[in-house]
Design an enzyme around this catalytic site. Structure first.
Site, PDB file in Angstrom:
ATOM      1  N   LYS A  42      -8.611   3.772  -4.385  1.00  0.00           N
ATOM      2  CA  LYS A  42      -7.977   4.372  -3.209  1.00  0.00           C
ATOM      3  C   LYS A  42      -6.882   5.322  -3.693  1.00  0.00           C
ATOM      4  CE  LYS A  42      -4.372   4.206  -0.673  1.00  0.00           C
ATOM      5  NZ  LYS A  42      -4.302   5.569  -0.195  1.00  0.00           N
TER       6      LYS A  42
ATOM      7  N   GLU B 198       2.975  -0.596 -11.720  1.00  0.00           N
ATOM      8  CA  GLU B 198       3.807   0.435 -12.370  1.00  0.00           C
ATOM      9  C   GLU B 198       4.629   1.080 -11.264  1.00  0.00           C
ATOM     10  OE1 GLU B 198       4.097   1.237 -15.533  1.00  0.00           O
ATOM     11  OE2 GLU B 198       2.460   0.028 -16.302  1.00  0.00           O
TER      12      GLU B 198
ATOM     13  N   CYS C 200       7.974   9.480 -12.168  1.00  0.00           N
ATOM     14  CA  CYS C 200       8.584   8.148 -12.281  1.00  0.00           C
ATOM     15  C   CYS C 200       9.562   8.120 -13.438  1.00  0.00           C
ATOM     16  CB  CYS C 200       7.507   7.099 -12.470  1.00  0.00           C
ATOM     17  SG  CYS C 200       6.362   7.506 -13.784  1.00  0.00           S
TER      18      CYS C 200
ATOM     19  N   GLU D  16      16.088   5.254  -6.018  1.00  0.00           N
ATOM     20  CA  GLU D  16      15.207   6.324  -6.486  1.00  0.00           C
ATOM     21  C   GLU D  16      15.059   7.368  -5.377  1.00  0.00           C
ATOM     22  OE1 GLU D  16      10.967   5.552  -6.887  1.00  0.00           O
ATOM     23  OE2 GLU D  16      10.990   6.492  -8.857  1.00  0.00           O
TER      24      GLU D  16
HETATM   25  P1  NAP Z   1       3.731   4.734  -2.502  1.00  0.00           P
HETATM   26  O1  NAP Z   1       4.199   5.223  -1.185  1.00  0.00           O
HETATM   27  O2  NAP Z   1       4.107   3.353  -2.891  1.00  0.00           O
HETATM   28  O3  NAP Z   1       2.137   4.911  -2.467  1.00  0.00           O
HETATM   29  C1  NAP Z   1       1.339   4.676  -3.600  1.00  0.00           C
HETATM   30  C2  NAP Z   1      -0.078   4.367  -3.145  1.00  0.00           C
HETATM   31  O4  NAP Z   1      -0.097   3.129  -2.418  1.00  0.00           O
HETATM   32  C3  NAP Z   1      -0.662   5.409  -2.206  1.00  0.00           C
HETATM   33  O5  NAP Z   1      -2.034   5.543  -2.472  1.00  0.00           O
HETATM   34  C4  NAP Z   1      -0.423   4.773  -0.826  1.00  0.00           C
HETATM   35  O6  NAP Z   1      -1.307   5.235   0.166  1.00  0.00           O
HETATM   36  C5  NAP Z   1      -0.699   3.320  -1.149  1.00  0.00           C
HETATM   37  N1  NAP Z   1      -0.073   2.369  -0.219  1.00  0.00           N
HETATM   38  C6  NAP Z   1       1.010   2.538   0.569  1.00  0.00           C
HETATM   39  N2  NAP Z   1       1.277   1.397   1.254  1.00  0.00           N
HETATM   40  C7  NAP Z   1       0.342   0.491   0.886  1.00  0.00           C
HETATM   41  C8  NAP Z   1       0.088  -0.870   1.236  1.00  0.00           C
HETATM   42  N3  NAP Z   1       0.869  -1.535   2.089  1.00  0.00           N
HETATM   43  N4  NAP Z   1      -0.949  -1.499   0.666  1.00  0.00           N
HETATM   44  C9  NAP Z   1      -1.744  -0.868  -0.225  1.00  0.00           C
HETATM   45  N5  NAP Z   1      -1.561   0.436  -0.597  1.00  0.00           N
HETATM   46  C10 NAP Z   1      -0.523   1.097  -0.048  1.00  0.00           C
HETATM   47  O7  NAP Z   1       4.216   5.700  -3.668  1.00  0.00           O
HETATM   48  P2  NAP Z   1       4.089   7.279  -3.756  1.00  0.00           P
HETATM   49  O8  NAP Z   1       5.084   7.920  -2.854  1.00  0.00           O
HETATM   50  O9  NAP Z   1       2.666   7.700  -3.631  1.00  0.00           O
HETATM   51  O10 NAP Z   1       4.529   7.529  -5.275  1.00  0.00           O
HETATM   52  C11 NAP Z   1       5.832   7.639  -5.689  1.00  0.00           C
HETATM   53  C12 NAP Z   1       6.303   6.346  -6.335  1.00  0.00           C
HETATM   54  O11 NAP Z   1       5.451   6.020  -7.427  1.00  0.00           O
HETATM   55  C13 NAP Z   1       7.684   6.453  -6.949  1.00  0.00           C
HETATM   56  O12 NAP Z   1       8.409   5.286  -6.679  1.00  0.00           O
HETATM   57  C14 NAP Z   1       7.400   6.586  -8.436  1.00  0.00           C
HETATM   58  O13 NAP Z   1       8.468   6.199  -9.279  1.00  0.00           O
HETATM   59  C15 NAP Z   1       6.219   5.702  -8.576  1.00  0.00           C
HETATM   60  N6  NAP Z   1       5.475   6.017  -9.798  1.00  0.00           N
HETATM   61  C16 NAP Z   1       5.516   5.124 -10.827  1.00  0.00           C
HETATM   62  C17 NAP Z   1       4.870   5.414 -12.025  1.00  0.00           C
HETATM   63  C18 NAP Z   1       4.882   4.453 -13.179  1.00  0.00           C
HETATM   64  O14 NAP Z   1       4.001   4.552 -14.023  1.00  0.00           O
HETATM   65  N7  NAP Z   1       5.833   3.540 -13.261  1.00  0.00           N
HETATM   66  C19 NAP Z   1       4.163   6.622 -12.141  1.00  0.00           C
HETATM   67  C20 NAP Z   1       4.145   7.503 -11.061  1.00  0.00           C
HETATM   68  C21 NAP Z   1       4.794   7.188  -9.889  1.00  0.00           C
HETATM   69  P3  NAP Z   1      -0.981   6.496   1.123  1.00  0.00           P
HETATM   70  O15 NAP Z   1       0.224   7.179   0.565  1.00  0.00           O
HETATM   71  O16 NAP Z   1      -2.212   7.294   1.027  1.00  0.00           O
HETATM   72  O17 NAP Z   1      -0.761   5.930   2.485  1.00  0.00           O
END
Ligand code: NAP
Length: 492
Positions: A173, A248, A282, A383
């Site tokens: 997904k 992650e 990140c 963040e």
């Molecule tokens: P996010 O809002 O947590 O979303 C990540 C993924 O999870 C998306 O595909 C989202 O779907 C899905 N999702 C959201 N709510 C969910 C739920 N309740 N159950 C299952 N899946 C769900 O994060 P983002 O805004 O895309 O990414 C930014 C974050 O990622 C930042 O905090 C960044 O630090 C972190 N990040 C971490 C790393 C690492 O390796 N540590 C690398 C890159 C990014 P939809 O958005 O399609 O609804």
């Protein structure tokens, strides 16, 4: 153009019939396509397909599986330029960074293709005569992969390649902000000889696809990259089924500059780490700690360099900083900047939405520096995921390290110093999964473990050989050829 889910080797429309658009954050009138807003029924079909495909795929010799990865890497390489351009259009990062993201997916495919001829286990002596012991790697089963938008090819590749080489099947997904890149990667993977059902792709939101996927009883492991908030929810879904859950999550990554650091080098590293990918990595540097003696000097240079950064469409060669991913991100950044001002931090530069000329079409925020920041302020603690850097002055090395560690995240960290003793003491003391010496907080290479401590994850690592540990199970085999019952632990 309308795109479909990939289930059981077929491109199929969602059963809901609903769709959503993907648009260019530099100019939302530019559409990247229409994608299925899938739901539970589509997830069900995809998981059942992954289940059916598992026995044959897990029995396929790993070197044969690996050859498919190698071919995926070759095809990604062939298409690198057009994938890079599409990525810039879909999520905004400047073209050279989008090409780097694509290169990381190429590197990961080829690196893990090599693992198909290793997948090394252990052979050890037995404590008993005429007995052989060894341990091998086995597939885990049906995996749910859930990814963010900020590395639309690299992060999925970090998960997809070890999943496949280790003999698992998957349902992916992707983020709703980068469905086109997910389509392109899935198409490339599906055209290199993967049997139907091994690789399934379901588009849709976290609530309508992510939740039913992560909580599906036939899913054996969830691998998630995204925010700490979503990660916590996913960990709970996995816990209900005693699943392995790989998380992650976010970061609040510090750069420390000591008085003996090379300031010009530090300046370049800070700008690249804080404002590359518009601060939406990140591993982005969002906290800068400068030792007293060089504070004023470095701050002047930093303000000047930040003001010179050119905002614009990432496809234009002169652009240094692209848009943020969408309107919600723009509003979130503006909210944090207001909080910073209210809590008493001083804006050195930036601090506003950029809307002159062509920028008015998209989601642009001016690179921002805050000084007079206190460790209790929200901008130091949370963040922001945008081009906002908070700066604090430290008395000495010890205070700098203490400030760097003053966060509940622990992903990346960096220190600029010419003193080898201080550099090595920082390696020992910085609380992070990664430490860079005389380089910024970003720049991971695929053959080394990637991940963090504290609230950045739950102990796993992507990439490197560590990825094989995450995406496979150990199986231990004891062969007794003594012809009699031998008991371990010296039992007579
Ligand atoms: P996010 O809002 O947590 O979303 C990540 C993924 O999870 C998306 O595909 C989202 O779907 C899905 N999702 C959201 N709510 C969910 C739920 N309740 N159950 C299952 N899946 C769900 O994060 P983002 O805004 O895309 O990414 C930014 C974050 O990622 C930042 O905090 C960044 O630090 C972190 N990040 C971490 C790393 C690492 O390796 N540590 C690398 C890159 C990014 P939809 O958005 O399609 O609804």
């Amino acid at each position: 153009m309308q795109y479909n889910n990939l289930i059981d080797g077929q491109w199929v429309a969602t059963q809901s019939g609903k769709t959503f658009q993907s648009v260019n954050p530099a100019d939302p009138s530019d559409s990247l396509g229409e994608f299925p807003a899938s739901g539970e029924a589509d997830v069900e079909r995809a998981v059942q397909a992954a289940d059916r495909a598992l026995p044959a795929w897990s029995r396929t010799p790993a070197p044969v599986r690996a050859e498919i990865l190698f071919n995926i890497g070759q095809e990604l390489k062939r298409r690198k330029q057009d994938l890079g351009r599409l990525m810039t259009r879909e999520m905004g990062k400047v073209l050279k960074e989008a090409l780097g993201d694509t290169q990381e997916a190429i590197d990961m495919s080829i690196y893990l293709a090599g693992e198909g001829r290793r997948l090394l286990g252990h052979t050890t002596p037995s404590e008993l005569p005429h007995k052989m012991n060894y341990a091998i790697r086995r597939p885990i089963g049906r995996l749910a992969l859930i990814t963010p938008w900020n590395f639309p090819l690299a992060i999925p590749a970090w998960k997809i390649m070890p999943t496949l080489v280790a003999g698992n099947t998957l349902v992916w997904k992707p983020s709703s902000d980068t469905p086109r890149m997910a389509y392109e990667l899935s198409k490339i993977c599906s055209e290199q000889g993967l049997p139907p059902g091994v690789f399934n792709l379901v588009f849709g939101s976290g609530s309508s696809v992510g939740v039913p996927l992560a909580s599906h009883p036939k899913i054996d492991m969830i691998s998630f990259t995204g925010s700490a908030e979503t990660g916590r929810a996913i960990y709970q879904m996995g816990a209900q089924k005693l699943n392995k859950v790989h998380l992650e999550l976010g970061g609040k990554n510090p750069i420390v500059v000591l008085e003996d650091g090379d300031l010009e080098l530090a300046l370049e590293g800070i700008i690249w780490s804080a404002f590359g990918t518009t601060g939406q990595r990140c591993t982005a540097c969002s906290r800068l700690i400068i030792e007293d003696g060089v504070y004023d000097q470095l701050l002047d240079k930093l303000a000047e360099a930040t003001q010179k950064l050119r905002l614009g469409d990432g496809l234009q060669p002169e652009t240094d900083v692209g848009p943020v991913v969408n309107r919600a991100a723009l509003e979130k950044i503006a909210h944090y900047v207001e909080l910073g001002k209210q809590e008493g931090a001083k804006l050195l530069t930036g601090g506003e939405v950029a809307s002159e000329g062509e920028l008015a079409k998209g989601f642009f925020y001016r690179p921002t520096l805050f000084v007079e920041v206190k460790p209790e302020m929200t901008i130091w603690r949370e963040e922001i995921f945008g081009p906002v850097l908070s700066i604090i002055k430290a008395r000495d090395f010890d205070e700098a390290i203490r400030l760097a560690n003053d966060t509940h995240y622990g992903l990346s960290s960096s220190i600029y110093t010419q003193d080898i003793n201080k550099a090595m003491r920082a390696v020992d003391r910085l609380e992070a999964g990664m430490t860079y010496i005389n380089s910024g907080t970003i720049g991971a290479e695929v053959h080394l473990p990637f991940g963090g401590i504290k609230d950045t994850g739950n102990g796993g690592r992507e990439a490197g050989i560590a990825a094989i540990d995450e995406y496979s199970e150990w199986k231990t085999i004891y062969i007794d050829y003594s012809g009699k019952l031998q008991k371990a632990q010296g039992i007579d």
